[in-house]
Design an enzyme around this catalytic site. Structure first.
Site, PDB file in Angstrom:
ATOM      1  N   ASN A  19      19.050 -37.004  -0.260  1.00  5.24           N
ATOM      2  CA  ASN A  19      19.629 -35.368   0.149  1.00  5.24           C
ATOM      3  C   ASN A  19      20.212 -35.653   1.671  1.00  5.24           C
ATOM      4  O   ASN A  19      21.237 -34.723   1.765  1.00  5.24           O
ATOM      5  CB  ASN A  19      18.176 -34.512   0.207  1.00  5.24           C
ATOM      6  CG  ASN A  19      17.879 -34.203  -1.328  1.00  5.24           C
ATOM      7  OD1 ASN A  19      18.594 -33.196  -1.782  1.00  5.24           O
ATOM      8  ND2 ASN A  19      16.849 -34.964  -1.936  1.00  5.24           N
ATOM      9  N   MET A  95       7.537 -36.405   3.357  1.00  2.00           N
ATOM     10  CA  MET A  95       6.207 -36.506   2.570  1.00  2.00           C
ATOM     11  C   MET A  95       5.158 -36.295   3.340  1.00  2.00           C
ATOM     12  O   MET A  95       4.146 -37.274   3.261  1.00  2.00           O
ATOM     13  CB  MET A  95       6.203 -37.845   1.663  1.00  2.00           C
ATOM     14  CG  MET A  95       7.512 -38.030   0.586  1.00  2.00           C
ATOM     15  SD  MET A  95       7.950 -36.534  -0.225  1.00  2.00           S
ATOM     16  CE  MET A  95       6.778 -36.669  -1.577  1.00  2.00           C
ATOM     17  N   HIS A 114      11.900 -28.877  -2.752  1.00  2.00           N
ATOM     18  CA  HIS A 114      10.534 -29.488  -3.382  1.00  2.00           C
ATOM     19  C   HIS A 114      11.082 -29.555  -4.701  1.00  2.00           C
ATOM     20  O   HIS A 114      11.796 -28.737  -5.558  1.00  2.00           O
ATOM     21  CB  HIS A 114       9.426 -28.181  -3.307  1.00  2.00           C
ATOM     22  CG  HIS A 114       8.150 -28.747  -4.120  1.00  2.00           C
ATOM     23  ND1 HIS A 114       7.716 -29.816  -3.517  1.00  2.00           N
ATOM     24  CD2 HIS A 114       7.860 -28.352  -5.268  1.00  2.00           C
ATOM     25  CE1 HIS A 114       6.495 -30.027  -4.548  1.00  2.00           C
ATOM     26  NE2 HIS A 114       6.698 -29.315  -5.531  1.00  2.00           N
ATOM     27  N   ASP A 150       4.261 -25.640   0.124  1.00  2.00           N
ATOM     28  CA  ASP A 150       5.225 -25.639  -0.645  1.00  2.00           C
ATOM     29  C   ASP A 150       5.192 -24.000  -1.046  1.00  2.00           C
ATOM     30  O   ASP A 150       5.434 -23.731  -2.227  1.00  2.00           O
ATOM     31  CB  ASP A 150       4.952 -26.395  -1.988  1.00  2.00           C
ATOM     32  CG  ASP A 150       5.023 -27.746  -1.529  1.00  2.00           C
ATOM     33  OD1 ASP A 150       5.931 -28.171  -0.963  1.00  2.00           O
ATOM     34  OD2 ASP A 150       4.265 -28.747  -2.349  1.00  2.00           O
ATOM     35  N   GLU A 179      19.603 -31.414  -6.813  1.00  2.00           N
ATOM     36  CA  GLU A 179      19.045 -31.362  -5.437  1.00  2.00           C
ATOM     37  C   GLU A 179      20.395 -31.293  -4.519  1.00  2.00           C
ATOM     38  O   GLU A 179      20.397 -30.707  -3.315  1.00  2.00           O
ATOM     39  CB  GLU A 179      18.193 -32.229  -4.941  1.00  2.00           C
ATOM     40  CG  GLU A 179      16.876 -32.249  -5.765  1.00  2.00           C
ATOM     41  CD  GLU A 179      15.861 -33.063  -5.236  1.00  2.00           C
ATOM     42  OE1 GLU A 179      15.882 -33.843  -4.312  1.00  2.00           O
ATOM     43  OE2 GLU A 179      14.729 -33.109  -5.919  1.00  2.00           O
TER      44      GLU A 179
HETATM   45  C1  GAR Z   1      13.328 -35.337  -3.435  1.00  2.00           C
HETATM   46  O1  GAR Z   1      13.385 -35.428  -4.875  1.00  2.00           O
HETATM   47  C2  GAR Z   1      12.817 -34.224  -2.884  1.00  2.00           C
HETATM   48  O2  GAR Z   1      12.868 -33.244  -3.688  1.00  2.00           O
HETATM   49  C3  GAR Z   1      11.441 -34.645  -2.896  1.00  2.00           C
HETATM   50  O3  GAR Z   1      11.511 -35.984  -2.275  1.00  2.00           O
HETATM   51  C4  GAR Z   1      12.721 -36.602  -2.880  1.00  2.00           C
HETATM   52  C5  GAR Z   1      13.091 -37.233  -1.642  1.00  2.00           C
HETATM   53  O4  GAR Z   1      14.371 -37.995  -2.173  1.00  2.00           O
HETATM   54  N1  GAR Z   1      10.419 -34.014  -2.135  1.00  2.00           N
HETATM   55  C6  GAR Z   1       9.327 -33.568  -2.160  1.00  2.00           C
HETATM   56  O5  GAR Z   1       8.551 -34.076  -3.112  1.00  2.00           O
HETATM   57  C7  GAR Z   1       8.430 -32.822  -1.179  1.00  2.00           C
HETATM   58  N2  GAR Z   1       7.349 -32.467  -1.382  1.00  2.00           N
HETATM   59  P1  GAR Z   1      15.534 -38.279  -1.021  1.00  2.00           P
HETATM   60  O6  GAR Z   1      14.832 -39.246  -0.018  1.00  2.00           O
HETATM   61  O7  GAR Z   1      16.400 -39.420  -1.661  1.00  2.00           O
HETATM   62  O8  GAR Z   1      16.308 -37.329  -0.491  1.00  2.00           O
END
Ligand code: GAR
Length: 221
Positions: A19, A95, A114, A150, A179
């Protein structure tokens, strides 16, 4: 009113940073009027830090295991973030459960993504839980962060279909494609002064967004 300077953004990560990459790419293409002034990870040696370095963005690690308590870590993190004077803090796969003080300090200027159609499936293992519940649609939500986990007001939600042969991995991949579309869009809205939080509600162009935020994506295969 649209700001005349690029919006100063600090991005918090814990892992892969895909992201974060979507934001870097949007900025490079000239679509996002932002400057990512720092990327901070609570874990060392994660791919997101490399992505930041490749883009020439200051990348820092603040290891939560070195702090005695959640409060101590969040205080140190807040001090570190504020040195960069951000106008927006973007949680991109960060996280950590946040203390109320930390969340309140950035209220109205911190976004999270999320991987579920909130308010469904708060917390972890969202894809597996959606599959086990027999959902036919699933998705992802960008929301303002409040002290409730959340639970802050949704800004935008994208839906994807759950297919018959999906496992958590294939479903997660389909959600992640969305996302990378909706997070840059939400950040762009904020940077252009179109998105804000007022009285616990997300407003787009001064209109309150619905309980699921702006809706996009499709649940049709
Ligand atoms: C993403 O899928 C995001 O939605 C999730 O972690 C991933 C990070 O991916 N976030 C959560 O679960 C927050 N509670 P990335 O490091 O490749 O962006």
């Amino acid at each position: 009113m649209s700001p005349t300077h690029p919006l100063r953004v600090v991005v918090l990560i814990s892992g892969s940073g895909s992201n974060l990459q979507a934001l870097i790419d949007g900025q490079k293409r000239g679509e996002l009027p932002i400057e990512i002034v720092a990327v901070i990870s609570n874990r060392a040696a994660v791919r997101g830090l490399l992505r930041a370095e490749h883009a020439g963005i200051p990348a820092l690690v603040l290891d939560h295991t070195r702090y005695e308590s959640r409060e101590d870590f969040d205080k140190a993190l807040q001090a570190q973030i504020d040195e960069f004077r951000p106008e927006l803090v973007v949680l991109a796969g960060f996280m950590r459960i946040l203390t109320s003080d930390f969340a309140s300090h950035y209220e109205g200027r911190m976004l999270n993504i999320h991987p579920s159609l909130l308010p469904k499936y708060q917390g972890l293992h969202t894809h597996q839980r959606a599959l086990e519940a027999g959902e036919t649609e699933h998705g992802v939500t960008v929301h303002f962060v409040t002290p409730e986990l959340d639970g802050g007001p949704p800004v935008i939600q994208a839906r994807v279909p759950v297919l018959e042969n999906d496992d958590a991995e294939t479903l997660a991949a389909r959600v992640q494609q969305q996302e990378h579309v909706i997070y840059p869009l939400a950040v762009e809205w904020f940077a252009r002064g179109r998105l804000r939080m007022k009285s616990g509600k997300a407003l787009l162009d001064n209109e309150p967004l619905g309980p699921q935020g702006y809706l996009t994506g499709t649940a049709q295969p």
